[in-house]
Design an enzyme around this catalytic site. Sequence first.
Site, PDB file in Angstrom:
ATOM      1  N   ASN A  23      -4.972   6.394  -1.568  1.00  0.00           N
ATOM      2  CA  ASN A  23      -4.445   6.786  -0.256  1.00  0.00           C
ATOM      3  C   ASN A  23      -3.933   8.227  -0.250  1.00  0.00           C
ATOM      4  O   ASN A  23      -4.004   8.912   0.764  1.00  0.00           O
ATOM      5  CB  ASN A  23      -3.342   5.831   0.197  1.00  0.00           C
ATOM      6  CG  ASN A  23      -3.918   4.508   0.668  1.00  0.00           C
ATOM      7  OD1 ASN A  23      -5.094   4.429   0.974  1.00  0.00           O
ATOM      8  ND2 ASN A  23      -3.091   3.482   0.721  1.00  0.00           N
TER       9      ASN A  23
ATOM     10  N   SER B 289       0.822  -1.209   0.000  1.00  0.00           N
ATOM     11  CA  SER B 289       0.000   0.000   0.000  1.00  0.00           C
ATOM     12  C   SER B 289       0.855   1.256   0.000  1.00  0.00           C
ATOM     13  O   SER B 289       0.332   2.347  -0.157  1.00  0.00           O
ATOM     14  CB  SER B 289      -0.947  -0.006   1.197  1.00  0.00           C
ATOM     15  OG  SER B 289      -0.330  -0.495   2.347  1.00  0.00           O
TER      16      SER B 289
HETATM   17  P1  NAI Z   1      -1.274  -9.338   7.807  1.00  0.00           P
HETATM   18  O1  NAI Z   1      -0.297  -9.092   8.889  1.00  0.00           O
HETATM   19  O2  NAI Z   1      -2.708  -9.526   8.136  1.00  0.00           O
HETATM   20  O3  NAI Z   1      -0.819 -10.605   6.944  1.00  0.00           O
HETATM   21  C1  NAI Z   1       0.490 -10.790   6.476  1.00  0.00           C
HETATM   22  C2  NAI Z   1       0.731 -12.284   6.382  1.00  0.00           C
HETATM   23  O4  NAI Z   1       1.970 -12.494   5.706  1.00  0.00           O
HETATM   24  C3  NAI Z   1       0.827 -12.977   7.750  1.00  0.00           C
HETATM   25  O5  NAI Z   1      -0.066 -14.086   7.776  1.00  0.00           O
HETATM   26  C4  NAI Z   1       2.292 -13.405   7.817  1.00  0.00           C
HETATM   27  O6  NAI Z   1       2.476 -14.634   8.504  1.00  0.00           O
HETATM   28  C5  NAI Z   1       2.641 -13.553   6.351  1.00  0.00           C
HETATM   29  N1  NAI Z   1       4.065 -13.412   6.058  1.00  0.00           N
HETATM   30  C6  NAI Z   1       4.954 -12.524   6.577  1.00  0.00           C
HETATM   31  N2  NAI Z   1       6.161 -12.702   6.034  1.00  0.00           N
HETATM   32  C7  NAI Z   1       6.041 -13.716   5.151  1.00  0.00           C
HETATM   33  C8  NAI Z   1       6.944 -14.379   4.284  1.00  0.00           C
HETATM   34  N3  NAI Z   1       8.228 -14.022   4.213  1.00  0.00           N
HETATM   35  N4  NAI Z   1       6.473 -15.392   3.518  1.00  0.00           N
HETATM   36  C9  NAI Z   1       5.170 -15.755   3.578  1.00  0.00           C
HETATM   37  N5  NAI Z   1       4.266 -15.181   4.382  1.00  0.00           N
HETATM   38  C10 NAI Z   1       4.703 -14.166   5.150  1.00  0.00           C
HETATM   39  O7  NAI Z   1      -1.075  -8.104   6.788  1.00  0.00           O
HETATM   40  P2  NAI Z   1      -2.125  -7.505   5.739  1.00  0.00           P
HETATM   41  O8  NAI Z   1      -2.921  -6.429   6.401  1.00  0.00           O
HETATM   42  O9  NAI Z   1      -2.826  -8.603   5.031  1.00  0.00           O
HETATM   43  O10 NAI Z   1      -1.144  -6.741   4.735  1.00  0.00           O
HETATM   44  C11 NAI Z   1      -0.400  -7.438   3.761  1.00  0.00           C
HETATM   45  C12 NAI Z   1       0.041  -6.455   2.683  1.00  0.00           C
HETATM   46  O11 NAI Z   1      -1.106  -5.834   2.109  1.00  0.00           O
HETATM   47  C13 NAI Z   1       0.930  -5.313   3.173  1.00  0.00           C
HETATM   48  O12 NAI Z   1       1.854  -5.004   2.155  1.00  0.00           O
HETATM   49  C14 NAI Z   1      -0.068  -4.173   3.365  1.00  0.00           C
HETATM   50  O13 NAI Z   1       0.534  -2.904   3.272  1.00  0.00           O
HETATM   51  C15 NAI Z   1      -1.006  -4.420   2.191  1.00  0.00           C
HETATM   52  N6  NAI Z   1      -2.349  -3.860   2.308  1.00  0.00           N
HETATM   53  C16 NAI Z   1      -3.050  -3.951   3.486  1.00  0.00           C
HETATM   54  C17 NAI Z   1      -4.341  -3.421   3.569  1.00  0.00           C
HETATM   55  C18 NAI Z   1      -5.136  -3.547   4.833  1.00  0.00           C
HETATM   56  O14 NAI Z   1      -6.171  -2.839   4.946  1.00  0.00           O
HETATM   57  N7  NAI Z   1      -4.777  -4.398   5.775  1.00  0.00           N
HETATM   58  C19 NAI Z   1      -4.966  -2.748   2.416  1.00  0.00           C
HETATM   59  C20 NAI Z   1      -4.177  -2.799   1.205  1.00  0.00           C
HETATM   60  C21 NAI Z   1      -2.904  -3.308   1.186  1.00  0.00           C
END
Ligand code: NAI
Length: 288
Positions: A193, A122
């Site tokens: 954003n 993001s």
């Molecule tokens: P989250 O923390 O809910 O999920 C991230 C997942 O990735 C976790 O399950 C973690 O175990 C896994 N993970 C971490 N390192 C890893 C690796 N090396 N290999 C495989 N899995 C790995 O985070 P979320 O909120 O889903 O965000 C993920 C991405 O999406 C980020 O880049 C964030 O900026 C982006 N994003 C988030 C939004 C939101 O509203 N939460 C909206 C739009 C984009």
Amino acid sequence: MTMTDLRNIGVIGAGTMGNGIAQTCALAGFPVVLQDLSDAALDRARKTMEGSLARLVKKATLTEAQAADTLARITMTTTLDLMADRDIVIEAIVEKLEVKAAILGKLDAICRADAVLASNTSSISLTQLAAASAHPGRVIGMHFFNPVPVMQLVEIIRALQTTDAVAEAVTALTHAIGKTPRVSKDSYGFIVNRLLAPQINEAINCVYEGLATPEDIDSMMKLGANHPMGPLALGDLIGLDVVLNIMETLYDGFDDPKYRPSPLLKQMVSAGYLGRKAGKGFAEYPAA
Ligand code: NAI
């Protein structure tokens, strides 16, 4: 394979965004490999998707059989090996440049040279991410919005290096999974954003200056600008720490004082008043 038919999809990271992306792709009929670091993370993702699909069955949007077929199209794994035959891999892991760059390097070694590598980042520069791949032309942003199964937009972010063929293929795929693509060049905060966070930040400045109560500021934007939700309620929903991160990205990136984070926003984050997820932000959210 031509670039226009991306079919086998990989999703890395099964958290808030990753499980929604996997579910959306599988619901549209695409075979998905969903990878995370632990079985516990994958179990949580499976439960979330089961709950989400069950709600669609209850609303009669989906049959039981369609829900079961959707889940059956998702293969879960804790290693990256199954990404070898994917046409596109969408990364949705932690928002850290070095971690995302490391995954791109691993995928370079595992995936076909013509596979597309998409990031759901993001705030990180796609141009910087693409530079971490041996084939930068295949790197692109696919910025989904939370909750993924509900939100219509996918912002497609072209890195400076992204090829036209990759942008076209990803646009076609976005339509095919039932979302609406809109393409933007790479820039700080992209489009949504960049517009949204400064508005939330300015609403917080209005509270900081004591101009009106948070409730009144929100209702003014609902009644006067026809927004479905006020900016402070939206900030609480997104998470005030996330809003602060976006403002810092804009402020540092553009080096422009118009993006300066509100002092009150910084204080709210320091105090742990992060919004809904913390039970307190500009409103109180008692545990359900
Ligand atoms: P989250 O923390 O809910 O999920 C991230 C997942 O990735 C976790 O399950 C973690 O175990 C896994 N993970 C971490 N390192 C890893 C690796 N090396 N290999 C495989 N899995 C790995 O985070 P979320 O909120 O889903 O965000 C993920 C991405 O999406 C980020 O880049 C964030 O900026 C982006 N994003 C988030 C939004 C939101 O509203 N939460 C909206 C739009 C984009």
